[in-house]
Design a protein around this motif. Structure first.
Motif, PDB file in Angstrom:
ATOM      1  N   GLN A  64       0.826  -1.207   0.000  1.00 20.74           N
ATOM      2  CA  GLN A  64       0.000   0.000   0.000  1.00 20.74           C
ATOM      3  C   GLN A  64       0.864   1.263   0.000  1.00 20.74           C
ATOM      4  O   GLN A  64       0.335   2.363   0.018  1.00 20.74           O
ATOM      5  CB  GLN A  64      -0.928  -0.007   1.223  1.00 20.74           C
ATOM      6  N   THR A  65       2.144   1.102  -0.011  1.00 19.38           N
ATOM      7  CA  THR A  65       3.173   2.158  -0.007  1.00 19.38           C
ATOM      8  C   THR A  65       3.131   3.066   1.219  1.00 19.38           C
ATOM      9  O   THR A  65       3.535   4.220   1.160  1.00 19.38           O
ATOM     10  CB  THR A  65       3.177   3.001  -1.308  1.00 19.38           C
ATOM     11  N   TYR A  66       2.691   2.535   2.351  1.00 16.04           N
ATOM     12  CA  TYR A  66       2.793   3.270   3.608  1.00 16.04           C
ATOM     13  C   TYR A  66       4.170   3.064   4.222  1.00 16.04           C
ATOM     14  O   TYR A  66       4.631   3.874   5.017  1.00 16.04           O
ATOM     15  CB  TYR A  66       1.716   2.834   4.601  1.00 16.04           C
ATOM     16  N   VAL A  67       4.808   1.962   3.884  1.00 12.61           N
ATOM     17  CA  VAL A  67       6.157   1.658   4.330  1.00 12.61           C
ATOM     18  C   VAL A  67       6.967   1.375   3.080  1.00 12.61           C
ATOM     19  O   VAL A  67       6.532   0.628   2.209  1.00 12.61           O
ATOM     20  CB  VAL A  67       6.178   0.414   5.260  1.00 12.61           C
ATOM     21  N   VAL A  68       8.136   1.992   2.990  1.00 16.37           N
ATOM     22  CA  VAL A  68       9.018   1.737   1.842  1.00 16.37           C
ATOM     23  C   VAL A  68      10.385   1.313   2.348  1.00 16.37           C
ATOM     24  O   VAL A  68      10.846   1.753   3.392  1.00 16.37           O
ATOM     25  CB  VAL A  68       9.152   2.974   0.917  1.00 16.37           C
ATOM     26  N   VAL A  69      11.011   0.444   1.578  1.00 15.41           N
ATOM     27  CA  VAL A  69      12.347  -0.027   1.914  1.00 15.41           C
ATOM     28  C   VAL A  69      13.338   0.901   1.225  1.00 15.41           C
ATOM     29  O   VAL A  69      13.227   1.152   0.030  1.00 15.41           O
ATOM     30  CB  VAL A  69      12.547  -1.477   1.444  1.00 15.41           C
ATOM     31  N   PRO A  70      14.293   1.428   1.958  1.00 13.09           N
ATOM     32  CA  PRO A  70      15.249   2.369   1.377  1.00 13.09           C
ATOM     33  C   PRO A  70      16.219   1.679   0.419  1.00 13.09           C
ATOM     34  O   PRO A  70      16.405   0.469   0.473  1.00 13.09           O
ATOM     35  CB  PRO A  70      15.993   2.910   2.591  1.00 13.09           C
ATOM     36  N   VAL A  71      16.842   2.477  -0.403  1.00 13.70           N
ATOM     37  CA  VAL A  71      17.850   1.956  -1.315  1.00 13.70           C
ATOM     38  C   VAL A  71      19.079   1.505  -0.530  1.00 13.70           C
ATOM     39  O   VAL A  71      19.695   0.510  -0.833  1.00 13.70           O
ATOM     40  CB  VAL A  71      18.238   3.042  -2.349  1.00 13.70           C
ATOM     41  N   ASN A  72      19.411   2.224   0.509  1.00 13.35           N
ATOM     42  CA  ASN A  72      20.591   1.894   1.311  1.00 13.35           C
ATOM     43  C   ASN A  72      20.150   1.276   2.635  1.00 13.35           C
ATOM     44  O   ASN A  72      19.912   1.971   3.607  1.00 13.35           O
ATOM     45  CB  ASN A  72      21.456   3.128   1.548  1.00 13.35           C
ATOM     46  N   TYR A  73      20.059  -0.032   2.653  1.00 15.36           N
ATOM     47  CA  TYR A  73      19.658  -0.739   3.856  1.00 15.36           C
ATOM     48  C   TYR A  73      20.676  -0.571   4.969  1.00 15.36           C
ATOM     49  O   TYR A  73      21.870  -0.479   4.725  1.00 15.36           O
ATOM     50  CB  TYR A  73      19.590  -2.258   3.591  1.00 15.36           C
ATOM     51  N   GLU A  74      20.202  -0.588   6.189  1.00 14.20           N
ATOM     52  CA  GLU A  74      21.081  -0.739   7.340  1.00 14.20           C
ATOM     53  C   GLU A  74      20.639  -2.015   8.031  1.00 14.20           C
ATOM     54  O   GLU A  74      19.525  -2.101   8.541  1.00 14.20           O
ATOM     55  CB  GLU A  74      20.960   0.439   8.310  1.00 14.20           C
ATOM     56  N   TYR A  75      21.497  -3.013   7.997  1.00 16.73           N
ATOM     57  CA  TYR A  75      21.148  -4.307   8.557  1.00 16.73           C
ATOM     58  C   TYR A  75      21.638  -4.444   9.997  1.00 16.73           C
ATOM     59  O   TYR A  75      22.602  -3.803  10.397  1.00 16.73           O
ATOM     60  CB  TYR A  75      21.794  -5.425   7.736  1.00 16.73           C
ATOM     61  N   SER A  76      20.997  -5.352  10.719  1.00 16.21           N
ATOM     62  CA  SER A  76      21.527  -5.771  12.011  1.00 16.21           C
ATOM     63  C   SER A  76      22.780  -6.584  11.737  1.00 16.21           C
ATOM     64  O   SER A  76      22.952  -7.135  10.656  1.00 16.21           O
ATOM     65  CB  SER A  76      20.507  -6.643  12.741  1.00 16.21           C
ATOM     66  N   GLY A  87      16.651  -5.011   7.259  1.00 11.61           N
ATOM     67  CA  GLY A  87      17.142  -3.635   7.190  1.00 11.61           C
ATOM     68  C   GLY A  87      16.137  -2.678   7.781  1.00 11.61           C
ATOM     69  O   GLY A  87      15.108  -3.055   8.317  1.00 11.61           O
ATOM     70  N   GLN A  88      16.436  -1.375   7.700  1.00 12.06           N
ATOM     71  CA  GLN A  88      15.539  -0.354   8.242  1.00 12.06           C
ATOM     72  C   GLN A  88      14.351  -0.135   7.323  1.00 12.06           C
ATOM     73  O   GLN A  88      14.463  -0.224   6.104  1.00 12.06           O
ATOM     74  CB  GLN A  88      16.265   0.975   8.375  1.00 12.06           C
ATOM     75  N   LEU A  89      13.228   0.200   7.917  1.00  5.92           N
ATOM     76  CA  LEU A  89      12.033   0.522   7.163  1.00  5.92           C
ATOM     77  C   LEU A  89      11.590   1.924   7.480  1.00  5.92           C
ATOM     78  O   LEU A  89      11.025   2.198   8.539  1.00  5.92           O
ATOM     79  CB  LEU A  89      10.902  -0.457   7.529  1.00  5.92           C
ATOM     80  N   PRO A  90      11.857   2.889   6.597  1.00  4.20           N
ATOM     81  CA  PRO A  90      11.357   4.251   6.822  1.00  4.20           C
ATOM     82  C   PRO A  90       9.903   4.346   6.396  1.00  4.20           C
ATOM     83  O   PRO A  90       9.421   3.528   5.635  1.00  4.20           O
ATOM     84  CB  PRO A  90      12.247   5.112   5.932  1.00  4.20           C
TER      85      PRO A  90
END
Length: 91
Positions: A64-76, A87-90
């Motif tokens: 639904q595009t309320y959450v998008v995955v960034p191009v530059n992930y930051e993983y645990s 990764g992070q979810l902005p």
């Protein structure tokens, strides 16, 4: 926050079109910005014996595009330095 269909998330929720689990995730991410999925799971009790369906909630919010995955992930990272997770979810 508006989805690709032009529907504001709060209006979608108020109209009964979004589950409470979705609202909890959206509220948490909205309050913190980019956040690791592990932190979402910990904060909202998505662990053994707790809430279930985390992947379903995240997938639905992404579709639904309320959450998008960034191009530059930051993983645990594991103790040995290997990266893992979504990764992070902005929002």
């Amino acid at each position: 926050m508006t989805a690709g269909d032009g529907y504001d998330f709060d209006a979608r929720f108020d109209d009964g079109l979004a589950p409470y689990k979705d609202k909890d995730v959206v509220d948490l991410i909205s309050g913190q910005g980019a956040i690791l999925t592990r932190e979402i799971k910990d904060s909202l009790n998505y662990k053994k014996g707790g809430n279930k369906g985390f992947e379903t909630v995240i997938t639905r919010l992404q579709m639904q595009t309320y959450v998008v995955v960034p191009v530059n992930y930051e993983y645990s990272k594991r103790k040995n330095g290997d990266e893992y997770g979504w990764g992070q979810l902005p929002i």
